[in-house]
Design a protein around this motif. Structure first.
Motif, PDB file in Angstrom:
ATOM      1  N   UNK A 248      -9.111  10.684  -2.518  1.00 18.30           N
ATOM      2  CA  UNK A 248      -8.848  11.190  -3.864  1.00 18.30           C
ATOM      3  C   UNK A 248      -7.413  10.964  -4.315  1.00 18.30           C
ATOM      4  N   UNK A 249      -6.651  10.180  -3.529  1.00  8.97           N
ATOM      5  CA  UNK A 249      -5.237   9.948  -3.839  1.00  8.97           C
ATOM      6  C   UNK A 249      -4.976   8.452  -3.996  1.00  8.97           C
ATOM      7  N   UNK A 250      -3.771   8.122  -4.486  1.00  9.96           N
ATOM      8  CA  UNK A 250      -3.396   6.723  -4.633  1.00  9.96           C
ATOM      9  C   UNK A 250      -1.872   6.612  -4.618  1.00  9.96           C
ATOM     10  N   UNK A 251      -1.395   5.391  -4.564  1.00 15.31           N
ATOM     11  CA  UNK A 251       0.028   5.112  -4.634  1.00 15.31           C
ATOM     12  C   UNK A 251       0.244   3.880  -5.493  1.00 15.31           C
ATOM     13  N   UNK A 252       1.263   3.900  -6.328  1.00 12.85           N
ATOM     14  CA  UNK A 252       1.664   2.677  -7.008  1.00 12.85           C
ATOM     15  C   UNK A 252       2.671   1.957  -6.118  1.00 12.85           C
ATOM     16  N   UNK A 253       2.820   0.682  -6.333  1.00  9.36           N
ATOM     17  CA  UNK A 253       3.741  -0.045  -5.460  1.00  9.36           C
ATOM     18  C   UNK A 253       4.108  -1.418  -5.984  1.00  9.36           C
ATOM     19  N   UNK A 254       5.266  -1.884  -5.550  1.00  7.27           N
ATOM     20  CA  UNK A 254       5.694  -3.265  -5.732  1.00  7.27           C
ATOM     21  C   UNK A 254       5.797  -3.891  -4.353  1.00  7.27           C
ATOM     22  N   UNK A 255       5.098  -4.986  -4.138  1.00  6.32           N
ATOM     23  CA  UNK A 255       5.178  -5.739  -2.896  1.00  6.32           C
ATOM     24  C   UNK A 255       5.807  -7.086  -3.228  1.00  6.32           C
ATOM     25  N   UNK A 256       6.923  -7.380  -2.598  1.00  7.66           N
ATOM     26  CA  UNK A 256       7.726  -8.550  -2.955  1.00  7.66           C
ATOM     27  C   UNK A 256       7.992  -9.392  -1.715  1.00  7.66           C
TER      28      UNK A 256
END
Length: 405
Positions: A248-256
């Motif tokens: 029921x959860x999530x995370x935003x992210x930048x993968x570079x």
């Protein structure tokens, strides 16, 4: 002429037989070897607002970073002198490019430039000893804490790599606030051959729930990277782990990923605020995004994560941030916003400040905008590419216009 060699050798031989609490006293005993009467170690607190003297040496007060000569040594990475007020010199304590604090050396020859190199050499070795010995006790952690640290923040800080890393051709530096209560913002990086991998994540929720999700996110990111997965497969792996353990959860992210040999940047933006491309001390554009759904709900997308590519120019910088930076609100309700974010970084870069100092000033500006009461975690990360054969590479120094160190 003073020589730090004897003092350095004696410290390296003596430190392994002593506890971490005894390092300050050992350093004081080494003072005569470089013609000094006193040597004092100061550590920067977590908020990078104060310099705290280590016990065991000469007595000193806690000093503000913003308005003192020792603070100037910390922010500029340059030696600072006060010859007319006790004949002393301050040098930054650096582990690689990570700023730990400053070293104060009191000496009748403090005004002599011949003391500069011995002081720098001694400071570099003391910083390395501090780094090596700190994990054997809690003194360094206790001194750096000016407020009680919440358990969620304890978990997050235990996950993070050093805030700053640099080579001759690149630098990555980050900042997190509120440092004593951060829970959901985390970052990581690794240099493998010519490829620098960087991840910046913002997990949903607050407190222990957010820090637990942050721990899984960083663990999944590192595992995928170390298994040799490409960027898209790494995002998919993190997404699956979050969905499996926290449905029921999530995370935003930048993968570079940055190829430091060619300047090719590859990036996945998983529901995260956009990254800003800086060139020549100014922002030229915001990079496209998102290119994927937030991590944990990626299975709702018809296609897999899309990788965006950009060819960097020598000297380019990538500024990434979490929404706690731009959404910070003042008492009258105005948000900090992207324009103020870019202006703050531009001014620091134009002042040719050390790159880590640019980030420290950014987060101080965000805190001031919100009267030091952040409503959300606020984190930012700056990645800079400066190949050795760039026309600007000869400038040298871990400064805003050249990260070489």
């Amino acid at each position: 002429m003073a020589d730090a060699g004897d003092a350095v050798r004696w410290l390296h031989l003596s430190a392994p037989g002593s506890g971490p609490d005894e390092l300050s006293a050992l350093v004081s005993r080494a003072a005569p070897a470089i013609g000094a009467t006193e040597i004092v170690i100061y550590l920067a607190d977590y908020a990078q607002a104060e310099l705290v003297p280590m016990p065991g040496g000469p007595g000193r007060d806690v000093l503000p970073i913003e308005t003192t000569l020792p603070g100037r040594a910390f922010t500029t990475l340059d030696l600072q002198r006060a010859v007319d007020a006790g004949e002393r010199v301050w040098a930054p304590l650096l582990v690689g490019c990570e700023r730990m604090g400053v070293l104060e050396v009191v000496s009748p020859t403090a005004g002599n430039p011949e003391l500069d190199q011995p002081v720098r050499e001694l400071a570099a070795n003391i910083a390395q000893l501090l780094s090596n010995r700190r994990s054997y006790g809690d003194l360094v952690e206790r001194l750096r804490r000016r407020l009680p640290m919440q358990v969620a923040a304890e978990i997050v800080w235990g996950l993070l790599p050093p805030l700053t890393f640099a080579t001759d051709d690149l630098i990555v530096t980050a900042i997190l606030e509120p440092c004593y209560d951060v829970g959901g913002d985390v970052f990581d990086y690794a240099l493998n051959g010519d490829v620098l991998s960087v991840g910046l994540f913002d997990t949903c929720g607050h407190g222990i729930k957010a820090s637990t999700l942050a721990s899984l996110t960083i663990g999944a990111y590192r595992n995928a990277r170390r298994c040799g997965l490409d960027l898209a497969a790494t995002a998919i792996s993190i997404d699956r782990w979050i969905r499996s353990e926290h449905p029921n959860l999530f995370a935003t992210g930048l993968l570079v990923e940055l190829d430091r040999a060619t300047g090719r940047l590859r990036m996945i933006n998983a529901g995260h605020p956009g990254a800003i491309l800086l060139r020549g001390h100014r922002a030229i554009r915001e990079l496209p995004g998102p290119t994927a759904l937030p991590l944990g709900i990626g299975h709702f997308a018809a296609d897999g994560p899309r990788v965006y590519e950009e060819e960097l120019h020598p000297g380019d910088r990538l500024l990434a941030y979490t929404d706690g930076i731009t959404d910070a609100r003042s008492a009258d309700g105005s948000v900090f916003g992207v324009d103020r974010l870019v202006d703050c970084v531009d001014r620091a870069l134009n002042d040719q400040l050390p790159t880590p100092e640019t980030m420290r000033r950014l987060v101080r500006a965000v805190l001031a905008h919100q009267d030091n009461q952040l409503g959300d975690d606020a984190s930012a990360l700056l990645l800079e590419w400066r190949p050795p054969h760039s026309p600007l590479a000869h400038l040298g120094g871990l400064v805003a216009n050249d990260p070489a160190s």
